[in-house]
Motif scaffolding. Structure first.
Motif, PDB file in Angstrom:
ATOM      1  N   MET A 108       0.965 -44.580 -16.999  1.00 17.55           N
ATOM      2  CA  MET A 108       2.072 -43.673 -17.240  1.00 17.55           C
ATOM      3  C   MET A 108       3.072 -43.716 -16.097  1.00 17.55           C
ATOM      4  O   MET A 108       4.295 -43.737 -16.313  1.00 17.55           O
ATOM      5  N   PHE A 158       1.759 -34.896 -18.968  1.00 18.35           N
ATOM      6  CA  PHE A 158       0.560 -35.711 -19.143  1.00 18.35           C
ATOM      7  C   PHE A 158      -0.529 -34.800 -19.686  1.00 18.35           C
ATOM      8  O   PHE A 158      -1.098 -33.975 -18.962  1.00 18.35           O
ATOM      9  N   ARG A 178       5.202 -46.704 -16.404  1.00 17.25           N
ATOM     10  CA  ARG A 178       6.177 -46.637 -17.498  1.00 17.25           C
ATOM     11  C   ARG A 178       7.404 -45.816 -17.129  1.00 17.25           C
ATOM     12  O   ARG A 178       8.483 -46.011 -17.686  1.00 17.25           O
ATOM     13  N   ASN A 179       7.222 -44.854 -16.253  1.00 19.29           N
ATOM     14  CA  ASN A 179       8.287 -43.905 -15.939  1.00 19.29           C
ATOM     15  C   ASN A 179       8.729 -44.074 -14.488  1.00 19.29           C
ATOM     16  O   ASN A 179       8.064 -43.603 -13.567  1.00 19.29           O
ATOM     17  N   GLU A 217      -5.136 -44.479 -17.257  1.00 20.00           N
ATOM     18  CA  GLU A 217      -4.012 -44.148 -18.130  1.00 20.00           C
ATOM     19  C   GLU A 217      -2.910 -43.446 -17.352  1.00 20.00           C
ATOM     20  O   GLU A 217      -1.723 -43.627 -17.637  1.00 20.00           O
ATOM     21  N   ILE A 236       7.722 -35.075 -16.868  1.00 21.06           N
ATOM     22  CA  ILE A 236       6.654 -35.789 -17.563  1.00 21.06           C
ATOM     23  C   ILE A 236       5.532 -34.812 -17.883  1.00 21.06           C
ATOM     24  O   ILE A 236       5.090 -34.053 -17.020  1.00 21.06           O
ATOM     25  N   GLU A 290       3.801 -37.452 -22.712  1.00 19.69           N
ATOM     26  CA  GLU A 290       2.753 -38.449 -22.477  1.00 19.69           C
ATOM     27  C   GLU A 290       1.396 -37.896 -22.911  1.00 19.69           C
ATOM     28  O   GLU A 290       0.375 -38.190 -22.311  1.00 19.69           O
TER      29      GLU A 290
END
Length: 215
Positions: free
Chosen positions: A80, A28, A83-84, A76, A26, A64
């Motif tokens: 995230m 970010f 979502r993952n 946020e 991921i 992301e």
């Protein structure tokens, strides 16, 4: 579908052979990760897309990134994480927007925010989650536009943020890579901050080895 858009779709959404051991990473980040400043015809040059393609299916990069994001985007970050469900590694690539704050509080606040993200991610994905902290990239002060009056101060904050993030990485057993000085000034001519296609290629060349080694 035009060929350039097809290439971007294929590279961005992973429509290619992936290794059975492909790692989900991921990212970010802010607009430099999101690539929002790249015109549509250059989207395939986004550094994230380039690194994923060059990994030959070994990396699945979950982009992301979001334009304008500072380190205090902890809500946020929580979204995230929700979502993952799975992640093999995390990259935190922030700081450019924090550098607009040229007060003495800029760096301590940013470090505290990134530390909180690391702790939260490891609580969700496991205490041994590999994390890569990215020191923010350089700016082209002569092209900085509306923020040009604080160009020197902002550049100084970017250097401070990079040094502080490197120290934080050592304290939290994270990896660190700095993008300061990686992007040529000529690739930042548009607004002094966002790299063009060539600048993204320079970032990909720097980030690729660090992402491939992140485990």
């Amino acid at each position: 579908m035009p060929r350039v858009l097809l290439v971007w779709f294929v590279l961005s959404f992973g429509v290619f052979a992936q290794s059975p051991e492909a790692r989900r990473v991921i990212l970010f980040g802010d607009s430099i990760t999101a690539g929002g400043a790249l015109p549509q015809e250059e989207r395939a040059k986004l550094w994230v897309t380039q690194v994923q393609a060059q990994s030959a299916g070994d990396l699945i990069l979950i982009n992301e990134g979001k334009g304008g994001r500072p380190t205090n985007s902890l809500p946020e970050f929580e979204q995230m994480l929700a979502r993952n469900e799975k992640a093999d590694a995390l990259v935190i690539a922030l700081g450019m927007n924090d550098s607009r704050d040229i007060t003495s509080q800029c760096v301590p606040k940013a470090v505290a925010n990134v530390r909180a993200m690391i702790e939260r991610a490891r609580a969700v994905y496991g205490a041994k989650l590999p994390v890569l902290i990215v020191g923010p990239s350089n700016i082209n002060k002569s092209a900085l536009g509306p923020t040009k009056p604080i160009a020197n101060e902002r550049e100084a904050k970017l250097r401070e943020l990079g040094a502080a993030f490197e120290k934080l990485a050592a304290e939290t057993q994270c990896e660190f890579v700095s993008l300061f000085g990686v992007v040529p000034d000529a690739s930042l001519h548009k607004d002094g901050v966002h790299p063009d296609g060539a600048g993204n290629t320079a970032i990909a060349k720097k980030m690729g080895p660090s992402l491939r080694a992140l485990r």
